[in-house]
Design a protein around this motif. Sequence first.
Motif, PDB file in Angstrom:
ATOM      1  N   ASP A   6       0.808  -1.088  -0.041  1.00 52.07           N
ATOM      2  CA  ASP A   6       0.023  -0.131   0.090  1.00 52.07           C
ATOM      3  C   ASP A   6       0.809   1.095  -0.081  1.00 52.07           C
ATOM      4  O   ASP A   6       1.886   1.220   0.706  1.00 52.07           O
ATOM      5  N   CYS A   7       0.664   2.196  -0.871  1.00 56.03           N
ATOM      6  CA  CYS A   7       1.253   3.506  -0.781  1.00 56.03           C
ATOM      7  C   CYS A   7       1.037   4.003   0.531  1.00 56.03           C
ATOM      8  O   CYS A   7       0.023   4.003   1.264  1.00 56.03           O
ATOM      9  N   SER A   8       2.341   4.535   1.003  1.00 56.33           N
ATOM     10  CA  SER A   8       2.282   5.342   2.672  1.00 56.33           C
ATOM     11  C   SER A   8       1.399   6.401   2.585  1.00 56.33           C
ATOM     12  O   SER A   8       1.141   6.802   3.781  1.00 56.33           O
ATOM     13  N   ASN A   9       1.209   7.186   1.704  1.00 56.01           N
ATOM     14  CA  ASN A   9       0.416   8.287   1.684  1.00 56.01           C
ATOM     15  C   ASN A   9      -1.232   7.991   1.338  1.00 56.01           C
ATOM     16  O   ASN A   9      -1.907   8.617   2.198  1.00 56.01           O
ATOM     17  N   CYS A  10      -1.435   7.693   0.155  1.00 57.98           N
ATOM     18  CA  CYS A  10      -2.862   7.379  -0.391  1.00 57.98           C
ATOM     19  C   CYS A  10      -3.428   6.012  -0.068  1.00 57.98           C
ATOM     20  O   CYS A  10      -4.705   5.919  -0.430  1.00 57.98           O
ATOM     21  N   ARG A  11      -2.495   5.091   0.068  1.00 56.58           N
ATOM     22  CA  ARG A  11      -3.096   3.832   0.434  1.00 56.58           C
ATOM     23  C   ARG A  11      -3.474   3.091  -0.921  1.00 56.58           C
ATOM     24  O   ARG A  11      -4.036   1.861  -0.807  1.00 56.58           O
ATOM     25  N   THR A  12      -3.210   3.514  -2.173  1.00 55.05           N
ATOM     26  CA  THR A  12      -3.392   2.870  -3.214  1.00 55.05           C
ATOM     27  C   THR A  12      -2.511   1.411  -3.327  1.00 55.05           C
ATOM     28  O   THR A  12      -1.259   1.801  -3.134  1.00 55.05           O
ATOM     29  N   PRO A  13      -2.872   0.392  -3.776  1.00 58.50           N
ATOM     30  CA  PRO A  13      -2.042  -0.759  -4.009  1.00 58.50           C
ATOM     31  C   PRO A  13      -1.199  -0.574  -4.965  1.00 58.50           C
ATOM     32  O   PRO A  13      -1.579  -0.173  -6.328  1.00 58.50           O
ATOM     33  N   LEU A  14       0.150  -0.946  -4.680  1.00 62.22           N
ATOM     34  CA  LEU A  14       1.051  -0.838  -5.737  1.00 62.22           C
ATOM     35  C   LEU A  14       1.855  -2.027  -5.913  1.00 62.22           C
ATOM     36  O   LEU A  14       2.042  -2.902  -4.759  1.00 62.22           O
ATOM     37  N   GLN A  15       2.589  -2.457  -7.105  1.00 64.66           N
ATOM     38  CA  GLN A  15       3.104  -3.844  -7.248  1.00 64.66           C
ATOM     39  C   GLN A  15       4.822  -3.303  -7.032  1.00 64.66           C
ATOM     40  O   GLN A  15       5.115  -2.636  -7.954  1.00 64.66           O
ATOM     41  N   LEU A  16       5.061  -4.029  -6.023  1.00 66.03           N
ATOM     42  CA  LEU A  16       6.579  -3.826  -5.985  1.00 66.03           C
ATOM     43  C   LEU A  16       7.322  -4.815  -6.679  1.00 66.03           C
ATOM     44  O   LEU A  16       7.090  -6.065  -6.319  1.00 66.03           O
TER      45      LEU A  16
END
Length: 363
Positions: A6-16
């Motif tokens: 999860d993005c640390s700011n807006c919580r959007t799921p991201l692929q790492l």
Amino acid sequence: MYMLVDCSNCRTPLQLPPGAKSIRCAICNAITLIAEPRAVAPPPASSYHHQQQYPPPAPWPSPYQTPGGPPPSAHGRKRALIVGISYKYSRHELKGCINDAKCMKYLLVNHFKFPESSILMLTEEETDPLRIPTKHNIRMAMYWLVQGCQQGDSLVFHYSGHGSQQRNYTGDEVDGYDETLCPLDFETQGMIVDDEINATIVRPLPRGVKLHAIIDACHSGTVLDLPFLCRMDRSGQYVWEDHRPRSGVWKGTSGGEVISFSGCDDDQTSADTSALSRVTSTGAMTYCFIQAIERGHAATYGSMLNSMRSTIRNDLGSGGGGGVVTSLITMLLTGGSLTGGFVQEPQLTACETFDVYAKPFSL
């Protein structure tokens, strides 16, 4: 193997990506260091009733801001995501998908008065790397589409490209298969499954928000995983089929309204309308959708669906180019005859049942 964080700011799921120590969010531009991976399964439906309001997406201009002009009204805003993928130079190449995207944008701007600044286009012709229709960019764009929506808003998701299926092992699908969309990089990054599409742009919608999806792809009948499918015969008689999962997982909204037109049933394929001269083509379903509106056959959802199916059977399915290329299409393409022989039936699915011949169609 990609990991979801999860993005640390807006919580959007991201692929790492494997081995990466941080990732930049395409929505809010924040950099997130490695965090605990989140489960792929979406949160329970009840949590969507208190959905966090995210900030406007930094890389993409906010469609709700009009520089130099008066602020937009509190409600009644319009926003659209249009995706057209040709898979050029690959064995999967399609001829009409980028034309579909251009035609749909023209329709939304000129017929339904969508502001151009509120339309996000993802095609291979875009120069901005964030607007290339990769899996990551399509995911981010779907989050963008529903961000901050509120009562009175009208949203549109149009997709023209490859669609497919994969085996479902949870028992949630009537036919045993999940429907999927194929991003430009699907061979390396994988497809976008209907469960994720539903969790991203269907379940979060609050009361008073309306979303229309127009999906021109193979196997697309239930690609939004909506609970109900309108099963209509050639005479126009219909019944609503219940596609709610036996597991009891909620596939509807958080009070909003979602209606999807798709190019064909889950077990069918969709076609291009190929021209005989130097013209490329358009998707048959997108063509029929626009034709229904231009011919004045879009008063209700029932008349819309009937008109689209009639055009498939009579104008395109005859194989002789009986369809009239309207002013909308000819503005973007040059002239030519349409060839066909299509075996596909456009479908209508929704988050709730209604009288398709009484409910007015509007975007």
